[in-house]
Design a protein around this motif. Sequence first.
Motif, short mmCIF file in Angstrom:
data_model
loop_
_atom_site.label_atom_id
_atom_site.label_comp_id
_atom_site.label_asym_id
_atom_site.label_seq_id
_atom_site.Cartn_x
_atom_site.Cartn_y
_atom_site.Cartn_z
N ALA A 64 12.27 20.28 1.84
CA ALA A 64 11.39 19.44 1.78
C ALA A 64 10.48 19.08 3.19
O ALA A 64 11.13 18.93 4.32
N VAL A 66 7.65 16.91 4.65
CA VAL A 66 7.43 15.65 4.46
C VAL A 66 6.54 14.92 5.62
O VAL A 66 6.66 15.09 6.71
N LEU A 74 2.70 8.70 -3.92
CA LEU A 74 3.76 9.51 -3.73
C LEU A 74 3.20 10.78 -4.25
O LEU A 74 2.80 10.86 -5.37
N LEU A 76 3.89 14.97 -5.10
CA LEU A 76 4.82 15.79 -4.93
C LEU A 76 4.36 17.19 -5.41
O LEU A 76 3.84 17.43 -6.46
N SER A 78 5.78 21.62 -5.54
CA SER A 78 7.06 22.48 -5.41
C SER A 78 6.55 23.87 -5.53
O SER A 78 5.92 24.09 -6.46
N PRO A 106 12.94 13.21 -7.26
CA PRO A 106 12.39 12.55 -5.94
C PRO A 106 11.78 11.25 -6.13
O PRO A 106 11.77 10.50 -5.68
N LEU A 110 12.75 7.54 -4.58
CA LEU A 110 11.56 6.39 -3.89
C LEU A 110 11.96 5.08 -4.87
O LEU A 110 11.85 4.07 -3.98
N ILE A 125 5.08 15.28 -0.28
CA ILE A 125 6.13 16.17 -0.04
C ILE A 125 5.97 17.59 -0.71
O ILE A 125 5.34 17.68 -1.80
N PHE A 127 8.22 20.97 -1.73
CA PHE A 127 9.72 21.30 -2.02
C PHE A 127 9.63 22.91 -2.08
O PHE A 127 8.85 23.34 -2.97
N GLU A 144 17.45 15.26 -4.71
CA GLU A 144 17.72 13.72 -4.41
C GLU A 144 17.62 13.69 -2.91
O GLU A 144 17.15 12.86 -2.32
N THR A 147 15.02 14.37 -0.45
CA THR A 147 14.16 13.23 -0.45
C THR A 147 14.79 11.92 0.02
O THR A 147 14.03 11.39 1.18
N CYS A 168 21.33 8.04 -4.37
CA CYS A 168 20.71 9.07 -5.13
C CYS A 168 21.44 9.12 -6.40
O CYS A 168 20.95 9.29 -7.59
#
Length: 395
Positions: A64, A66, A74, A76, A78, A106, A110, A125, A127, A144, A147, A168
């Motif tokens: 990740a 970040v 947030l 995200l 990938s 993820p 958070l 983020i 990934f 998880e 993150t 997590c």
Amino acid sequence: MGLRAESAEPGEERVTTADTFREVYGTGPEGVWAAPGRVNLIGEHTDYNDGFVMPFALPHTTVAAVSRRTDGRLRLHSANVDGGTVELFLDELSADDPAEGWAAYPAGVLWVLREAGHVITGADIHFESTVPTGAGLSSSAALEVVTALAMNDLYGLGLEPWRLARLCQRAENVYVGAPTGIMDQTASACCTAGHALHLDTRDLSQRQIPFDLAAQGLRLLVVDTRVKHSHSEGEYGKRRAGCEAAAAALEVDALRDVPYEGLDTTLERLDDEELVRLARHVVTEDHRVEQVVRLAEDGDFRAIGPVLTAGHASLRDDFRVSCPELDLVVSAANDSGALGSRMTGGGFGGSAIVLVEDAAADKVTDAVIAAFATAGFVPPRVFSAVPSEGARRLA
Ligand code: GLA
């Protein structure tokens, strides 16, 4: 579940992750973190019985890149999933209405960090993952843990790896809604290179057991059957409930508290044959973990093989979480000269592990692939697993 794993081989991901972050978000990341998938050597379906497990980290990781944000968003993205960037608002995260698909993992992290009172004001983020998904190799835990580790570092939370693993697990149990134990997240967070992790899931006390198979002329093959039977999640929950019922009937806190000595006599107190089978698996499996730890510490690695095979028989016949593909890996591998083998992870598909002499690895691999072809199964994916580093900051 987690991410597709076709984008890079283990090790290649570090180069591209920060660059792709820049392409997606316009500026460079504040840092880059990695968390691995795992295989479990022995100790299956023991972690929600307060028992023992012995996983090690794979070289396959979720990486990740970040950066923090200050506006409560947030974002995200990938490399392994089509569909662009997912954007969520931290204040709106709720376990009653979790984010969809892979983003739930993820987002759940958070959510759980904020629920625990940590001040987090947002993140971007990106990934990239080489952990195979749906293969029982903990791609979800890797997602998880990476993150959580990034948030821990960037926001100065000061949480130890085992604590991150617990959070997590809570994200997965409460936000994602999967009733898993603590093994996968702890393996991803706490494993070290060259070692298997002997973990007591009751108090999370741990010992790193040197596990250098190559030095012994041995290899551990992972065979991903590429099947995941659809009823797996419901069946997992049923096994867990059954174990809890057996523990209650035997008047112990958890099946871990049932002694191995005199087990048959103890189990006569249960009048439900299914509970007898579940309890017998868990208690004998905890015992097998002890056996494997002792053998590894004595350097008697070849003798671990039959213990793995006995574990498979118990998962197949007593716990009933195997499937024809996993059984075929075990029989084909053992018949063609493997020292021992078993399914690994939750079961109903996913992967098996095979302990082999280096010199026999190709022959055993070919035999498994041929057996799958004869049975008309999808060709399996086979690779050697070396105990690798747990979660860490890369840049
Ligand atoms: C899955 C769960 C773990 C553990 C295994 C079975 O991987 O996530 O917590 O229960 O199944 O050992």
